[in-house]
Design an enzyme around this catalytic site. Structure first.
Site, PDB file in Angstrom:
ATOM      1  N   GLU A 121     -95.540  73.915  41.298  1.00  0.00           N
ATOM      2  CA  GLU A 121     -95.133  74.784  40.105  1.00  0.00           C
ATOM      3  C   GLU A 121     -96.159  75.771  39.695  1.00  0.00           C
ATOM      4  OE1 GLU A 121     -91.644  74.014  37.634  1.00  0.00           O
ATOM      5  OE2 GLU A 121     -91.139  71.791  38.788  1.00  0.00           O
ATOM      6  N   ASN A 159     -91.342  78.279  41.058  1.00  0.00           N
ATOM      7  CA  ASN A 159     -90.714  77.216  41.567  1.00  0.00           C
ATOM      8  C   ASN A 159     -90.853  78.301  42.870  1.00  0.00           C
ATOM      9  OD1 ASN A 159     -89.876  75.050  42.795  1.00  0.00           O
ATOM     10  ND2 ASN A 159     -88.346  74.619  41.714  1.00  0.00           N
ATOM     11  N   THR A 186     -92.362  78.764  35.330  1.00  0.00           N
ATOM     12  CA  THR A 186     -93.341  78.453  35.955  1.00  0.00           C
ATOM     13  C   THR A 186     -92.720  79.269  37.253  1.00  0.00           C
ATOM     14  OG1 THR A 186     -91.927  76.183  36.719  1.00  0.00           O
ATOM     15  CG2 THR A 186     -93.897  76.248  35.178  1.00  0.00           C
TER      16      THR A 186
END
Length: 314
Positions: free
Chosen positions: A260, A214, A212
């Site tokens: 995220e 962030n 992901t």
């Protein structure tokens, strides 16, 4: 579109213009009616349109600590206004000294001396000047002295969002705070966007097979309630379907709230250090703590499938 920060940035040879004033946070569908009318009037007269807005939000100066969550940062508002055809945006630094300007002084210093207003387009509840003492009636009254017209546009659109409550930035913020991004998007006329720089996190998503981005969000951003959402991640000009997680990551006893975004079906993306945008399309589920990592992975797989379907349909 020209962008000015402060009265001193306005060109000295600036001629007459059509002006509208307001915070215009989110540039929602009601705001679009007012700004759109200002642009239309400017084109009718063959002169520029100007939007006047403020930074920081006036409430933060008048009542410190009361800064509302923002639906859009100033650069995003400017982009949206440019799309509506606005010729110039003037961002006025809202200081304690500026907040003490009387309504009459505000009109003279901003509308008359600098922008040479030919007409001012506002909503019915527009207030300005020290202690918000100025209103549309006063604005019109001084227009007779300073040779500008005032046109009032009803900005109150309504729909399913908020149970039929008139659309407003306040309503959009309230819906976002409880995770009703679909309702907020109806008000905005587009998906709610959160922006920021991609920073390194715990990298657990990468370990689980779902890396992901962030996103370190901008100050005062209106962030949706904790949960999983379908939407898009935009980076380097590319818009990618995404599964978005907002929350503290209770599965791993996290304490810091994060945003995220997993770019669905994308491999090998390196977004660290990039400024990205996350657009929220729909709420999928709330934040949960699962009994095992296997249960978490099953849930993530289901989330990604749902998000792929929702963004594909959109």
């Amino acid at each position: 579109m020209q962008r000015w920060r402060g009265l001193e940035d306005i060109p000295q040879d600036w001629g007459r213009s059509i002006v509208t004033i307001g915070s215009y946070d989110g540039v929602h569908r009601g705001h679009q009616l007012i700004i759109g009318r200002a642009v239309e009037r400017a084109r009718e007269l063959g002169i520029p349109s100007v939007v006047v807005t403020f930074d920081p939000h006036p409430s933060e100066v008048v009542r410190p600590g009361s800064h509302p969550p923002l639906l859009a940062p100033h650069h995003r508002r400017a982009e949206l206004m440019a799309e509506l055809g606005v010729d110039a945006v003037l961002i006025l630094p809202f200081t304690t000294e500026f907040s003490k300007l009387s309504p009459a002084d505000f009109i003279v210093k901003v509308l008359v001396d600098k922008l040479h207003a030919r007409a001012v387009i506002e909503g019915p509840n527009f207030r300005f000047g020290h202690k918000a003492a100025g209103n549309v009636a006063f604005l019109s009254e001084l227009g007779e002295t300073y040779d500008y017209e005032v046109e009032v546009v009803d900005l109150y659109v309504s729909g399913a969002a908020g149970g039929g409550e008139p659309f407003s930035s306040t309503l959009a913020r309230r819906l976002i705070a409880v995770g009703d991004v679909e309702g907020a998007n109806e008000i905005l006329g587009r998906p709610h966007r959160v922006e920021g720089v991609v920073v390194r996190g715990a990298q657990r998503g990468r370990e689980l097979g779902y890396p992901t981005a962030n996103v370190e969000t901008l100050p005062h951003t209106a962030i949706p309630a904790d949960g999983v959402y379908a939407g898009w991640l935009t980076a380097n000009g590319e818009r990618m379907p995404a599964a978005i997680s907002v929350g503290t990551n209770p599965q791993f006893d996290g304490t810091e709230r994060t945003v995220e975004a997993y770019a669905i079906d994308r491999v090998g993306l390196d977004l660290y250090g990039l400024h990205v945008a996350v657009d929220f399309l729909a709420y999928v589920r709330g934040q949960e703590k699962f009994e095992s990592i296997e249960a978490l992975l099953d849930a993530i797989a289901a989330d990604v499938k749902k998000c792929r379907e929702l963004t594909g349909a959109a």
